[in-house]
Scaffold this motif. Structure first.
Motif, PDB file in Angstrom:
ATOM      1  N   CYS A 121     -84.690 -77.499  18.449  1.00 19.51           N
ATOM      2  CA  CYS A 121     -84.400 -78.550  19.428  1.00 19.51           C
ATOM      3  C   CYS A 121     -82.945 -78.962  19.309  1.00 19.51           C
ATOM      4  N   CYS A 127     -88.543 -82.319  22.218  1.00 20.57           N
ATOM      5  CA  CYS A 127     -89.811 -82.249  21.474  1.00 20.57           C
ATOM      6  C   CYS A 127     -90.916 -82.969  22.233  1.00 20.57           C
ATOM      7  N   CYS A 133     -86.516 -84.660  16.794  1.00 18.15           N
ATOM      8  CA  CYS A 133     -85.634 -83.546  16.453  1.00 18.15           C
ATOM      9  C   CYS A 133     -84.966 -83.868  15.115  1.00 18.15           C
ATOM     10  N   LYS A 153     -82.004 -77.547  13.868  1.00 16.96           N
ATOM     11  CA  LYS A 153     -82.883 -78.711  13.991  1.00 16.96           C
ATOM     12  C   LYS A 153     -84.226 -78.226  14.500  1.00 16.96           C
ATOM     13  N   CYS A 155     -88.477 -79.570  15.780  1.00 20.43           N
ATOM     14  CA  CYS A 155     -89.364 -80.646  16.202  1.00 20.43           C
ATOM     15  C   CYS A 155     -90.345 -80.934  15.080  1.00 20.43           C
TER      16      CYS A 155
END
Length: 177
Positions: A121, A127, A133, A153, A155
């Motif tokens: 993300c 998300c 995130c 990054k 979710c």
């Protein structure tokens, strides 16, 4: 008409959810019995690919490394900024894992690692509801990527309480620990 309806049903049966989608069982994630499974330890279920490496995740996901929460392990402080072959302070069978407190890190046994492809993300809006995130590489997790200059990054379940002195938050562990 019947032939068209049959073809539509067959094509829908071959579709599965993407990594990070909600699920109630592994068939929700991959009806054909492929590599995606449902991690029911996450809120609403979470489609993952178990046992990944830096090259095996779908394009909209990253291989995350998860470890048991720190209270389950004896804490041994280490230097996460040390670049090998410089010593981190960990034993040969351990890795140095940064935690939620900036600059702090602990040694964890590599054998306790669980790997899974998780949804990438750019912001919380990428998300689904109840997920945020979160940067990998802290809060009991790490990542495997072909580009170590980029911190991915993913979710992650929204945290319930702040866990650090500076207000930083750690999500629930996606590996089910």
């Amino acid at each position: 008409m019947v032939l068209a309806a049959t073809a539509l049903l067959i094509s829908l049966g071959g579709c599965g959810h993407k990594v990070g989608d909600a699920c109630t069982n592994s068939a929700d994630c991959d009806p054909s019995g492929g590599t995606r499974t449902c991690d029911l330890s996450q809120p609403g279920g979470y489609c993952i690919v178990d046992g990944c490496d830096a090259r095996s995740c779908p394009s909209d996901s990253v291989c995350a490394r998860f470890f048991p929460e720190q209270p389950l392990l004896p804490v041994k402080v280490c230097d996460a900024t040390a670049v090998p072959p410089a010593p981190t302070g960990c034993d040969a069978d351990e890795i140095c894992l940064p935690d939620a407190n900036v600059g702090a890190a602990s040694c964890v046994r590599a054998a306790l690692e669980k790997r899974a492809c998780v949804e990438t993300c750019g912001s919380d809006g990428d998300c689904r509801g109840g997920y945020v995130c979160q940067a990998l590489g802290m809060c009991g997790n790490g990542y495997l990527t072909l580009n170590p200059a980029v911190i991915p990054k993913y979710c992650a379940p929204a945290p319930l309480v702040p866990l650090t002195a500076d207000g930083g938050l750690c999500p629930l562990n996606t590996a089910g620990y």
